[in-house]
Design an enzyme around this catalytic site. Sequence first.
Site, PDB file in Angstrom:
ATOM      1  N   GLU A   1       2.230 -17.748  -3.057  1.00  0.00           N
ATOM      2  CA  GLU A   1       2.514 -17.206  -1.735  1.00  0.00           C
ATOM      3  C   GLU A   1       1.506 -16.150  -1.321  1.00  0.00           C
ATOM      4  O   GLU A   1       1.322 -15.857  -0.137  1.00  0.00           O
ATOM      5  CB  GLU A   1       3.944 -16.636  -1.703  1.00  0.00           C
ATOM      6  CG  GLU A   1       4.084 -15.161  -2.024  1.00  0.00           C
ATOM      7  CD  GLU A   1       3.842 -14.795  -3.482  1.00  0.00           C
ATOM      8  OE1 GLU A   1       3.190 -15.562  -4.216  1.00  0.00           O
ATOM      9  OE2 GLU A   1       4.289 -13.728  -3.895  1.00  0.00           O
TER      10      GLU A   1
ATOM     11  N   HIS B   1       3.944  -6.751 -10.103  1.00  0.00           N
ATOM     12  CA  HIS B   1       3.880  -8.157 -10.504  1.00  0.00           C
ATOM     13  C   HIS B   1       2.545  -8.512 -11.159  1.00  0.00           C
ATOM     14  O   HIS B   1       2.434  -9.582 -11.784  1.00  0.00           O
ATOM     15  CB  HIS B   1       4.098  -9.071  -9.301  1.00  0.00           C
ATOM     16  CG  HIS B   1       5.476  -9.003  -8.718  1.00  0.00           C
ATOM     17  ND1 HIS B   1       6.618  -9.192  -9.484  1.00  0.00           N
ATOM     18  CD2 HIS B   1       5.909  -8.766  -7.455  1.00  0.00           C
ATOM     19  CE1 HIS B   1       7.687  -9.069  -8.707  1.00  0.00           C
ATOM     20  NE2 HIS B   1       7.283  -8.804  -7.482  1.00  0.00           N
TER      21      HIS B   1
ATOM     22  N   ASP C   1      12.632  -1.715  -8.170  1.00  0.00           N
ATOM     23  CA  ASP C   1      12.382  -2.708  -7.131  1.00  0.00           C
ATOM     24  C   ASP C   1      13.386  -3.851  -7.282  1.00  0.00           C
ATOM     25  O   ASP C   1      13.849  -4.140  -8.399  1.00  0.00           O
ATOM     26  CB  ASP C   1      10.956  -3.241  -7.298  1.00  0.00           C
ATOM     27  CG  ASP C   1      10.476  -4.091  -6.149  1.00  0.00           C
ATOM     28  OD1 ASP C   1       9.727  -3.578  -5.314  1.00  0.00           O
ATOM     29  OD2 ASP C   1      10.844  -5.290  -6.092  1.00  0.00           O
TER      30      ASP C   1
ATOM     31  N   HIS D   1      12.777  -6.941  -7.176  1.00  0.00           N
ATOM     32  CA  HIS D   1      12.167  -8.019  -7.952  1.00  0.00           C
ATOM     33  C   HIS D   1      11.730  -7.507  -9.326  1.00  0.00           C
ATOM     34  O   HIS D   1      11.256  -6.373  -9.451  1.00  0.00           O
ATOM     35  CB  HIS D   1      10.968  -8.594  -7.204  1.00  0.00           C
ATOM     36  CG  HIS D   1      11.314  -9.118  -5.837  1.00  0.00           C
ATOM     37  ND1 HIS D   1      11.204  -8.342  -4.701  1.00  0.00           N
ATOM     38  CD2 HIS D   1      11.796 -10.321  -5.459  1.00  0.00           C
ATOM     39  CE1 HIS D   1      11.588  -9.063  -3.661  1.00  0.00           C
ATOM     40  NE2 HIS D   1      11.960 -10.255  -4.083  1.00  0.00           N
TER      41      HIS D   1
ATOM     42  N   ASP E   1      13.402  -2.494  -1.675  1.00  0.00           N
ATOM     43  CA  ASP E   1      13.891  -3.786  -1.185  1.00  0.00           C
ATOM     44  C   ASP E   1      15.276  -4.129  -1.735  1.00  0.00           C
ATOM     45  O   ASP E   1      15.775  -5.239  -1.521  1.00  0.00           O
ATOM     46  CB  ASP E   1      12.898  -4.909  -1.487  1.00  0.00           C
ATOM     47  CG  ASP E   1      12.313  -4.866  -2.880  1.00  0.00           C
ATOM     48  OD1 ASP E   1      12.674  -3.960  -3.657  1.00  0.00           O
ATOM     49  OD2 ASP E   1      11.481  -5.728  -3.198  1.00  0.00           O
TER      50      ASP E   1
END
Length: 343
Positions: A118, A160, A196, A198, A285
């Site tokens: 992405e 990430h 976070d 994620h 988030d």
Amino acid sequence: MKTVHTDAHRQRASRTELSGGELVRPFECPERVDHILAELTARDHGAILAPEAHPLDRAARVHAPDYLEFLRTCWDEWQAAGYRGEAMATAWPSRAMTRARPPKEIDGRIGYYCLASETSISGGTYEAAVAAADVALTAGGLVRGGERAAFALCRPPGHHAATDMFGGYCFLNNAAIAAQAMLDDGAARVAVLDVDFHHGNGTQEIFYARDDVLFLSLHGDPDAAFPYFLGGADETGAGAGIGYTANYPLPRGCSYDRWAGALDHALGRVRDYAPDALVVSLGVDTFKDDPISFFRLDSADFLDYGARLAALGLPTLFVMEGGYAVAEIGVNTVNVLEGFENG
């Protein structure tokens, strides 16, 4: 609390993200920082400082040299190959294709270094990523120099990014680079707490076999949430690092009460570890209206958990990660910092 920030982040201004089978404007956008800066200023939160430049050797302490060179040259090579869009991976090593070495053609090589397609690479991406690492290193230096806490307003985010892979909007792992610098500058142990939504897969991978960094992550269950293939509760470290990774995968619709319970458990682990410093990968988030997440935290909850972090009494570096409800990102981010300062 001092904030470190640079407008160099604006060099990362990609136009395309692959989402739901469509090319859309990236959720990770320059406006995120504008809202945070506006809220810091509105609340008179503290000085906003420019970062110092650091040698790339600092990043090379956690990232592979060939990966850093790939990031430096990717956009130029992509353009030289005649591709008209932004650089995006379309093929990569997998369980059925195990020739895991970087191809000569940039269209293949980008897939070797990519963990999620992405995220595109565009002009200025590398420069913005290096500047973000400088922001984290400068803020970390403030903490090592005696500040109770500092805020690294990093963009692009970093958690990430693995030793030699990018994705999830991340290219250099700002939190890991800062944590390693603290160790290199004299800390014996550092804890990295990722709040976070994620999972911080890159940070986990970098420190997974080590006992000088305790890594803890509260995140959406990987059965349902990006990055999907790491972040289970059964992942606790390897080799010397066994017992120094703790994951808290949480379900869709997770309430603040449940999330805070996991946080309190993680903070207990941090107390037992007794690190010299705490690095917080600060993604907001987890907010109830975030467009690519599924927890249910309200803005007031960020104040509360900032105070819980303060109760540890540790020198603390906050490193900005995600948060894609752009209109509310400033309030939610500064609420954590304010909760910490008043805690």
